[in-house]
Write an enzyme that holds these catalytic residues in place. Structure first.
Site, PDB file in Angstrom:
ATOM      1  N   HIS A 192       0.803  -1.231   0.000  1.00  0.00           N
ATOM      2  CA  HIS A 192       0.000   0.000   0.000  1.00  0.00           C
ATOM      3  C   HIS A 192       0.832   1.276   0.000  1.00  0.00           C
ATOM      4  O   HIS A 192       0.424   2.278  -0.572  1.00  0.00           O
ATOM      5  CB  HIS A 192      -1.019  -0.039   1.135  1.00  0.00           C
ATOM      6  N   GLU A 434     -10.016 -11.712  -5.879  1.00  0.00           N
ATOM      7  CA  GLU A 434      -8.603 -11.650  -5.469  1.00  0.00           C
ATOM      8  C   GLU A 434      -8.164 -12.950  -4.803  1.00  0.00           C
ATOM      9  O   GLU A 434      -7.032 -13.097  -4.395  1.00  0.00           O
ATOM     10  CB  GLU A 434      -8.332 -10.427  -4.584  1.00  0.00           C
ATOM     11  N   ASP A 458      -3.657  -8.889  -4.830  1.00  0.00           N
ATOM     12  CA  ASP A 458      -3.734 -10.066  -3.971  1.00  0.00           C
ATOM     13  C   ASP A 458      -3.827 -11.353  -4.785  1.00  0.00           C
ATOM     14  O   ASP A 458      -3.258 -12.370  -4.406  1.00  0.00           O
ATOM     15  CB  ASP A 458      -4.940  -9.955  -3.028  1.00  0.00           C
ATOM     16  N   CYS A 505      -9.179  -3.735 -10.760  1.00  0.00           N
ATOM     17  CA  CYS A 505      -8.722  -2.573  -9.994  1.00  0.00           C
ATOM     18  C   CYS A 505      -7.372  -2.828  -9.335  1.00  0.00           C
ATOM     19  O   CYS A 505      -6.873  -1.991  -8.598  1.00  0.00           O
ATOM     20  CB  CYS A 505      -9.756  -2.175  -8.942  1.00  0.00           C
TER      21      CYS A 505
END
Ligand code: PEP
Ligand code: MG
Length: 575
Positions: A192, A434, A458, A505
């Site tokens: 992140h 994911e 992921d 995404c």
């Protein structure tokens, strides 16, 4: 001589500035028996005062740059220092044990931390109090030992940050005016902190292994986020060379910017949607500036992380409404809270787990703690009349999970309607793909959901069993591995078989090597960091969908990640 180190290129651009090390100093000390108790008490008192002065400055700066809510944590820290009981307990300890200030401080604060932590299961607020005391102790100790703690909020000149790792909250505190980029020892491209660097549009290198060891405070550093190279103490010629590289990249951005108001369309006229990923409503400026055709992922967990308690329905409603209104009728896909993994809430202690990325997180928490989930859904439902709302659930592994989430959504919707609250009748419900199990079973899910959004960050990690944030196994984190491409293709084909919408995404959607393949597979929406949108739109304009469909077929039939990279590079000029 210039020293060069190489890491993972995590956010584009070139930065040249002095190093600011975001590394805690060594705060170890020896416990000593003392004669002069008053002298030690005076030292503690002085360290408390100095810490309070630090925190007041930090709070003022944080208020100005991030707002009063974000600065609240520093008020809590100041209150710890102002608690007379804490200071008198430390003084007593010095008197009774005849021990030095550092040891007395540690003994007393450890006792308080232990006490609060023991109560944290029943009262999450106590976990936060323990964290506050831990932070404050570090600061007081640094003053006692005469060492400086790094304070990113106090940076007031241009720097590049050098850190072992950056947590999402470290990254959230960075002031773009001064922080020109960052380099870390650990981390991966899709962790992140790296994603946030791209949102902030500052160059970043992660997973360098040696940055904190090889770079000294104030060293001049060139950070090349395009290729992942950092040059320490560069020569004038090198500085000139990289300034030129930075300008060339800036020129390209000017070219891409011309596409801001254009559609996302292939060379042969097929239209796609390019959306933006956001973490907070504050990211909306970048979304609009970069011509996004929607928000493809709103990571709502940051709303929970930026708060000192569970955000109320009202606070959530305001955020969702703001995003929907700002997007002016364009679709906004809101993902329900994805807490867990590397995203923690200080006020919601999660169980210690050996493998939190595969543990109690995301939809698993939402279904278990449906009080939290219902509040979020109610806020979303109420906001739905302000735009075009799509809702998706993170980390769904099984159909019963999706059905349970959908049932709760329908119950809250019915309650609001019964109360006379207006809600949209056209909210789309979907899931993130994911987890490989969901990708494989996409044809079953497709019969029940309105849309998929493929979370490759992921999905790749779980498929390759290679942690997305672990640079030691980053060679296995292979977005173009044909096994990943087959999963992605299965998801897109399954969606289309049942007339459903297929979005992506994960960071792969904005990756210039992956994008031609995804165009060939017929992905409907590409959602990415806003700063990647114009480059992606520029590339898309050059691609013919028929040719890309053939390329995609060859790619899924390849054997290795490298083979796919070579295949794309041989067929498409990606700049
Ligand atoms: C993903 O996993 O691809 C994703 C978009 O979710 P996050 O990066 O927030 O885990
Ligand atoms: Mg994810």
């Amino acid at each position: 001589m210039t020293k060069k180190i190489t890491g993972i290129a995590a956010s584009n651009g070139v930065a040249i500035a002095k190093a600011y090390k975001l590394v805690d100093p060594d705060l170890s000390f020896e416990t000593r028996t003392i004669d002069d108790a008053q002298g030690e008490k005076d030292r503690v008192n002085a360290a408390f005062l100095a810490s309070k002065a630090d925190l007041e400055t930090i709070r003022t700066k944080a208020e100005a740059s991030m707002g009063a809510d974000e600065a609240e944590v520093f008020t809590a820290h100041i209150m710890v220092l102002e608690d007379p009981e804490l200071l008198s307990s430390i003084n007593d300890k010095i008197d009774t044990d005849k021990t030095n200030a550092e040891a007395a401080l540690k003994a007393v604060t450890d006792m308080y931390i232990g006490m609060f932590e023991a109560m944290a299961d029943d009262n999450p607020y106590m976990a936060e109090r323990a964290a506050d005391i831990r932070d404050v102790t570090k600061r007081v100790l640094s003053h006692l030992l005469g060492k400086d703690l790094p304070n990113p909020a106090l940076i007031n000149e241009e720097v590049v940050i050098v850190a072992h790792d950056m947590t999402p909250s470290d990254t959230a505190q960075l002031d773009r005016r001064y922080v020109k980029g960052f380099i870390t020892d650990v981390g991966g491209r899709t962790a992140h902190a790296a994603i946030m660097a791209r949102t902030l549009e500052i160059p970043a290198i992660v997973g360098s292994d040696v940055a904190t060891k090889d770079i000294d405070e104030n060293d001049m550093v060139i950070l090349d986020g395009l290729d992942g190279d950092a040059l320490i103490l560069p020569s004038d010629a090198e500085i000139a060379e990289y300034q030129q590289k930075g300008r060339a990249y800036a020129d390209k951005k000017v070219e891409w910017a011309k596409l801001k108001n254009e559609k996302s369309v292939s060379a042969d006229g097929k239209e796609f949607v390019i959306g933006a990923n956001i973490g907070t409503p504050k990211d909306l400026d970048g979304v609009i500036e970069n011509g996004a055709e929607g928000v493809g992922l709103y990571r709502t967990e940051f709303l929970y992380m930026d708060s000192s308690e569970l955000p109320t329905e009202e606070a959530q409603f305001e955020s969702y409404k703001k995003v929907l209104e700002s997007m002016d009728g364009k679709p906004v896909t809101v993902r329900t809270m994805d807490i867990g993994g590397d995203k923690h809430l200080p006020y919601l202690p999660l169980p210690e787990e050996d493998n939190p990325f595969m543990g109690y997180r995301a939809i698993r928490i939402s279904l278990d703690r449906d009080d939290i989930f219902r509040t979020q859904l109610r806020a979303l439902l109420r906001a739905s009349v302000y735009g075009q709302l799509w809702i998706m659930f993170p980390m769904v592994a099984t159909l019963p999970e999706f059905r349970a989430a959908r049932d709760i959504f329908n119950e809250e919707k019915a309650k609001l309607v019964a109360e006379g609250t207006e809600v949209s009748d056209d909210i789309k419900l979907g899931i993130m793909i994911e987890i490989p199990a969901a990708a494989v079973l996409a044809d079953k899910f497709a019969q029940e959901v309105d849309f998929f959004s493929i979370g490759t960050n992921d999905l790749i990690g779980y498929s390759m069993a290679a942690d997305r944030g672990n640079d030691r196994v980053s060679y296995l984190y292979q977005p173009y591995n044909p096994s990943i491409l087959r999963l992605v293709k299965n998801v897109i084909d399954s969606a289309h078989k049942y007339g459903k919408f297929a979005a992506m995404c994960g960071e792969m959607a904005g990756d210039p090597i992956a994008l031609p393949i995804l165009v060939g597979m017929g992905l409907d929406e590409f959602s990415m960091s806003a700063t990647s949108i114009l480059q992606a739109r520029s590339l898309m304009k050059k691609l013919d969908t028929q040719e890309m469909a053939q390329l995609a077929e060859q790619a899924v039939d390849s054997e290795t990640n490298d083979e796919v990279i070579a295949l794309v590079q041989a067929n498409v000029s990606v700049d």
